[in-house]
Design a protein around this motif. Structure first.
Motif, PDB file in Angstrom:
ATOM      1  N   PHE A 116      10.832  -3.000  -0.192  1.00 27.17           N
ATOM      2  CA  PHE A 116       9.853  -2.341   0.674  1.00 27.17           C
ATOM      3  C   PHE A 116       9.179  -3.416   1.505  1.00 27.17           C
ATOM      4  O   PHE A 116       8.543  -4.322   0.962  1.00 27.17           O
ATOM      5  CB  PHE A 116       8.828  -1.583  -0.177  1.00 27.17           C
ATOM      6  CG  PHE A 116       7.754  -0.885   0.627  1.00 27.17           C
ATOM      7  CD1 PHE A 116       8.100   0.000   1.643  1.00 27.17           C
ATOM      8  CD2 PHE A 116       6.410  -1.099   0.368  1.00 27.17           C
ATOM      9  CE1 PHE A 116       7.119   0.644   2.386  1.00 27.17           C
ATOM     10  CE2 PHE A 116       5.424  -0.452   1.098  1.00 27.17           C
ATOM     11  CZ  PHE A 116       5.774   0.421   2.111  1.00 27.17           C
ATOM     12  N   LEU A 117       9.346  -3.355   2.813  1.00 28.94           N
ATOM     13  CA  LEU A 117       8.805  -4.371   3.726  1.00 28.94           C
ATOM     14  C   LEU A 117       7.834  -3.730   4.709  1.00 28.94           C
ATOM     15  O   LEU A 117       8.095  -2.617   5.189  1.00 28.94           O
ATOM     16  CB  LEU A 117       9.941  -5.017   4.529  1.00 28.94           C
ATOM     17  CG  LEU A 117      10.759  -6.165   3.914  1.00 28.94           C
ATOM     18  CD1 LEU A 117       9.915  -7.423   3.806  1.00 28.94           C
ATOM     19  CD2 LEU A 117      11.348  -5.803   2.573  1.00 28.94           C
ATOM     20  N   VAL A 118       6.756  -4.446   5.007  1.00 34.12           N
ATOM     21  CA  VAL A 118       5.789  -3.934   5.980  1.00 34.12           C
ATOM     22  C   VAL A 118       5.393  -5.043   6.943  1.00 34.12           C
ATOM     23  O   VAL A 118       5.441  -6.229   6.603  1.00 34.12           O
ATOM     24  CB  VAL A 118       4.517  -3.357   5.297  1.00 34.12           C
ATOM     25  CG1 VAL A 118       4.891  -2.368   4.202  1.00 34.12           C
ATOM     26  CG2 VAL A 118       3.636  -4.457   4.731  1.00 34.12           C
ATOM     27  N   ARG A 119       5.042  -4.627   8.148  1.00 38.24           N
ATOM     28  CA  ARG A 119       4.636  -5.584   9.165  1.00 38.24           C
ATOM     29  C   ARG A 119       3.181  -6.004   8.968  1.00 38.24           C
ATOM     30  O   ARG A 119       2.840  -7.172   9.052  1.00 38.24           O
ATOM     31  CB  ARG A 119       4.812  -4.959  10.563  1.00 38.24           C
ATOM     32  CG  ARG A 119       4.557  -5.927  11.709  1.00 38.24           C
ATOM     33  CD  ARG A 119       4.446  -5.180  13.048  1.00 38.24           C
ATOM     34  NE  ARG A 119       5.682  -4.531  13.454  1.00 38.24           N
ATOM     35  CZ  ARG A 119       6.659  -5.118  14.160  1.00 38.24           C
ATOM     36  NH1 ARG A 119       6.561  -6.392  14.521  1.00 38.24           N
ATOM     37  NH2 ARG A 119       7.734  -4.427  14.501  1.00 38.24           N
ATOM     38  N   ASP A 120       2.327  -5.021   8.690  1.00 39.84           N
ATOM     39  CA  ASP A 120       0.880  -5.253   8.664  1.00 39.84           C
ATOM     40  C   ASP A 120       0.409  -5.218   7.204  1.00 39.84           C
ATOM     41  O   ASP A 120       0.571  -4.204   6.531  1.00 39.84           O
ATOM     42  CB  ASP A 120       0.217  -4.135   9.483  1.00 39.84           C
ATOM     43  CG  ASP A 120      -1.295  -4.257   9.537  1.00 39.84           C
ATOM     44  OD1 ASP A 120      -1.870  -5.030   8.742  1.00 39.84           O
ATOM     45  OD2 ASP A 120      -1.892  -3.546  10.364  1.00 39.84           O
ATOM     46  N   PRO A 121      -0.204  -6.302   6.733  1.00 39.93           N
ATOM     47  CA  PRO A 121      -0.613  -6.308   5.309  1.00 39.93           C
ATOM     48  C   PRO A 121      -1.592  -5.199   4.966  1.00 39.93           C
ATOM     49  O   PRO A 121      -1.691  -4.794   3.806  1.00 39.93           O
ATOM     50  CB  PRO A 121      -1.257  -7.693   5.133  1.00 39.93           C
ATOM     51  CG  PRO A 121      -1.528  -8.204   6.501  1.00 39.93           C
ATOM     52  CD  PRO A 121      -0.537  -7.560   7.423  1.00 39.93           C
ATOM     53  N   GLU A 122      -2.272  -4.669   5.976  1.00 42.87           N
ATOM     54  CA  GLU A 122      -3.227  -3.592   5.705  1.00 42.87           C
ATOM     55  C   GLU A 122      -2.514  -2.362   5.114  1.00 42.87           C
ATOM     56  O   GLU A 122      -3.081  -1.627   4.311  1.00 42.87           O
ATOM     57  CB  GLU A 122      -3.933  -3.197   7.014  1.00 42.87           C
ATOM     58  CG  GLU A 122      -5.154  -2.321   6.794  1.00 42.87           C
ATOM     59  CD  GLU A 122      -5.478  -1.482   8.016  1.00 42.87           C
ATOM     60  OE1 GLU A 122      -5.944  -0.351   7.830  1.00 42.87           O
ATOM     61  OE2 GLU A 122      -5.247  -1.942   9.159  1.00 42.87           O
ATOM     62  N   VAL A 123      -1.264  -2.170   5.538  1.00 45.79           N
ATOM     63  CA  VAL A 123      -0.495  -1.030   5.021  1.00 45.79           C
ATOM     64  C   VAL A 123      -0.264  -1.201   3.521  1.00 45.79           C
ATOM     65  O   VAL A 123      -0.370  -0.255   2.740  1.00 45.79           O
ATOM     66  CB  VAL A 123       0.834  -0.890   5.790  1.00 45.79           C
ATOM     67  CG1 VAL A 123       1.740   0.145   5.135  1.00 45.79           C
ATOM     68  CG2 VAL A 123       0.576  -0.538   7.243  1.00 45.79           C
ATOM     69  N   LEU A 124       0.014  -2.419   3.123  1.00 46.57           N
ATOM     70  CA  LEU A 124       0.222  -2.694   1.704  1.00 46.57           C
ATOM     71  C   LEU A 124      -1.097  -2.579   0.940  1.00 46.57           C
ATOM     72  O   LEU A 124      -1.140  -2.058  -0.174  1.00 46.57           O
ATOM     73  CB  LEU A 124       0.815  -4.094   1.547  1.00 46.57           C
ATOM     74  CG  LEU A 124       1.778  -4.300   0.391  1.00 46.57           C
ATOM     75  CD1 LEU A 124       2.954  -3.354   0.446  1.00 46.57           C
ATOM     76  CD2 LEU A 124       2.257  -5.744   0.387  1.00 46.57           C
ATOM     77  N   ASP A 125      -2.173  -3.052   1.542  1.00 46.58           N
ATOM     78  CA  ASP A 125      -3.486  -2.972   0.902  1.00 46.58           C
ATOM     79  C   ASP A 125      -3.877  -1.527   0.623  1.00 46.58           C
ATOM     80  O   ASP A 125      -4.539  -1.234  -0.371  1.00 46.58           O
ATOM     81  CB  ASP A 125      -4.559  -3.616   1.794  1.00 46.58           C
ATOM     82  CG  ASP A 125      -4.456  -5.127   1.812  1.00 46.58           C
ATOM     83  OD1 ASP A 125      -3.718  -5.688   0.964  1.00 46.58           O
ATOM     84  OD2 ASP A 125      -5.094  -5.763   2.667  1.00 46.58           O
ATOM     85  N   THR A 126      -3.456  -0.632   1.505  1.00 44.68           N
ATOM     86  CA  THR A 126      -3.747   0.788   1.310  1.00 44.68           C
ATOM     87  C   THR A 126      -3.237   1.270  -0.036  1.00 44.68           C
ATOM     88  O   THR A 126      -3.840   2.120  -0.680  1.00 44.68           O
ATOM     89  CB  THR A 126      -3.044   1.622   2.413  1.00 44.68           C
ATOM     90  OG1 THR A 126      -3.462   1.115   3.666  1.00 44.68           O
ATOM     91  CG2 THR A 126      -3.363   3.089   2.297  1.00 44.68           C
ATOM     92  N   LEU A 127      -2.079   0.713  -0.447  1.00 47.46           N
ATOM     93  CA  LEU A 127      -1.460   1.139  -1.698  1.00 47.46           C
ATOM     94  C   LEU A 127      -2.150   0.526  -2.908  1.00 47.46           C
ATOM     95  O   LEU A 127      -1.914   0.926  -4.027  1.00 47.46           O
ATOM     96  CB  LEU A 127       0.018   0.762  -1.702  1.00 47.46           C
ATOM     97  CG  LEU A 127       0.831   1.357  -0.544  1.00 47.46           C
ATOM     98  CD1 LEU A 127       2.244   0.816  -0.560  1.00 47.46           C
ATOM     99  CD2 LEU A 127       0.834   2.874  -0.641  1.00 47.46           C
ATOM    100  N   ALA A 128      -2.972  -0.476  -2.658  1.00 45.49           N
ATOM    101  CA  ALA A 128      -3.645  -1.171  -3.756  1.00 45.49           C
ATOM    102  C   ALA A 128      -5.085  -0.713  -3.922  1.00 45.49           C
ATOM    103  O   ALA A 128      -5.865  -1.391  -4.552  1.00 45.49           O
ATOM    104  CB  ALA A 128      -3.585  -2.677  -3.522  1.00 45.49           C
TER     105      ALA A 128
END
Lengths: 350, 350
Positions: free
Chosen positions: B216-228
């Protein structure tokens, strides 16, 4: 950069362990099989059915339904998901003791369900009255923990089942860690002891299977069918899984571990590690530390911050509870010699 | 009962394959490590960071964020979850071509999001106009597929990115299967080719890593932070995972496969298997069957039911599309000899 697998001779924090040799061997053999595709990989799918049968025996279900999940988080999430989808409300809630594993909060976030945490009693166990106070007509599920992550406590499962019944909610037991030690205790914790609907029991924790091998068990096949909505052309229980492709290593490893260890091997492990826990708890008390009595093979002790840090610096993998106690989990790889060495390091600190 | 691992010499239906020997070896070595617990298992956590870096290189991201998921279903689900949580609506929808993998329907069910499926064009690719017609102000995510499960088609990714942009939605590319062959084609499919926000690419498919190794790859770390959310005390990307305990075998296996095969090994595999696909497609056409032109190494052909059943009875693991075509997936284990043997069996049917 050179990487090496973690040596277990300093690991006291993990709820995972070295797989049993037979489980390791089976995992390696079935590494490329995908139980998520039974038509292409029929043998590993048949092994999974065997695993569910044996897990049913362990958790008091004559006619078990379920599957080998990626781990306890998936199993807990699937339980909440089924409860949400079966509940006759658009704003369902789940009531759990505050000792519940973090995965319930994760499930709540994923599934858009409210989680209501109830305070625990003085011995860190769920308080059925506090749970009942938070339950209402929109409660889809009540959760009890059989072997808590932080203190190894077993909630009063029959009393919590009664609370669930009173609000017409499903009742889920999280025995992810405890499920392979509880059969050798007097605790009431499973489908045979109370009106439990769903249960998590992870072969890859105390079951000595390799990762990933969680267990999701249900009493009523309708609960599993709920998870398989929109797959009308798929009949078998395994299509109710969260993942598509799944690990043959996990399934085959769990199969081999259960075959090698249930019940006598697990009993011996429990007896040895419970004795280690009690011995270590006594040794820490002798040194003046406050220790939470080990009901199951897990010791929590109130070490000063500097002592905890010193152990970490010595290479010990230890972790702490939310309230700050250092945790020592007596997984099968933990030996009396390791614990002796921890005590030596403690004694050398000043 | 004796169980044996599936031999791959008859498997033509699976999108998994035999792991590369180095990947198998690494998986076995790290079988007991848990990348979900970086404090206890630091080396395997460092390996995961390496894997994300290399996957970033493959998918056109200089500064990649993401993690090794259990598989494509988890990665797709996490993408939809992030989009749902970032959308400023209580009734978000996802617009995908009808060729999208079943996991999007599963994600929709788990996440309580509406999925709107848009018809594909005559060549089985997403039709941007049809997608645009279904997108609106409540569209949280538009999905494009780079290597469809049924026909190996690559959607017009830049055009779909434009549609997503017009409704201010995230844009997700599912390259779970295609991601390790597309770098050697002229297709535009990744972060470097269009305004892609999230992407699925599975090492355990064409990447020749062992299960479970999704990406699972994302451009913007904010998208990943949403999951955390609700894990404020955890900083690193890996805490945004769906699972808690995760497989060290998958991470170490992916690490070793990428090390051994990226880019030249994957290029050789692509070229060999694309040639096999074209050769096999031509051989089926010669025999009078309708064949869908293999854009990527996957052949779909309109065999009569009785012919399909006869191949299954000969022990070939083949499967069918929703519309009935038999699928032959040219995974790395598929050889010209296997395909020749299929043709021999077809010819013997008369």
């Amino acid at each position: 950069m050179e990487y090496t697998p973690q040596e277990f001779d300093r690991v006291l924090s993990s709820m995972c362990t070295e797989p049993h040799p037979a489980a390791r061997e089976a995992a390696v053999e079935f590494l490329a099989d995908n139980p998520g595709d039974p038509a292409s990989y029929p043998d590993v799918a048949a092994m999974e059915a065997d695993v569910v049968e044996t897990l049913g025996e362990i958790v008091g279900l004559d006619d078990p339904y379920g599957y080998v999940a990626a781990g306890g988080t998936e199993a807990n999430l699937q339980a909440v998901r089924a409860a949400r989808d079966l509940a006759e409300t658009d704003t369902p809630n789940v009531v759990a003791p505050e000792s519940a594993h973090f995965s319930f909060q994760k499930a709540a976030d994923v599934l858009d369900v409210e989680v209501r945490l109830a305070p625990v009693d003085a011995d860190y166990r769920a308080d059925p009255d506090a749970v009942a106070e938070r339950a209402d007509a929109e409660t889809a599920m009540v959760v009890g923990i059989a072997g808590t992550t932080e203190f190894g406590r077993v909630d009063p499962i029959p009393d919590l089942a009664t609370v669930a019944d009173e609000v017409d909610a499903l009742f889920h037991v999280d025995a992810a860690w405890g499920g392979f030690v509880l059969p050798f205790t007097d605790h009431e914790w499973h489908f045979g002891h109370a009106d439990v609907d769903t249960l998590t029991i992870d072969p890859h924790k105390m079951g000595q299977a390799p990762i990933p091998a969680g267990g999701f068990l249900v009493r009523d096949p309708e609960v599993l069918d709920t998870l398989a909505v929109d797959t009308p052309y798929l009949e078998s229980a395994s299509q109710a899984t969260l993942a598509g492709t799944r690990s043959g290593a996990g399934v085959a490893g769990a199969h081999a571990a259960l075959d090698a260890l249930w019940p006598e091997g697990y009993r011996e492990t429990y007896e040895r590690q419970q004795a280690n826990a009690e011995w270590f708890a006594a040794a820490l008390r002798e040194r003046g530390y406050d220790v939470v009595d080990p009901v199951l093979p897990l010791v929590a002790a109130d070490l000063p911050d500097s002592t905890f840090e010193a152990l970490r610096e010595e290479g010990w993998r230890v972790s702490r509870t939310d309230s700050g106690e250092s945790r020592f989990v007596m997984m099968p790889h933990v030996t009396r010699e390791m614990l002796d060495a921890v005590l030596d390091d403690l004694d050398a600190l000043d």
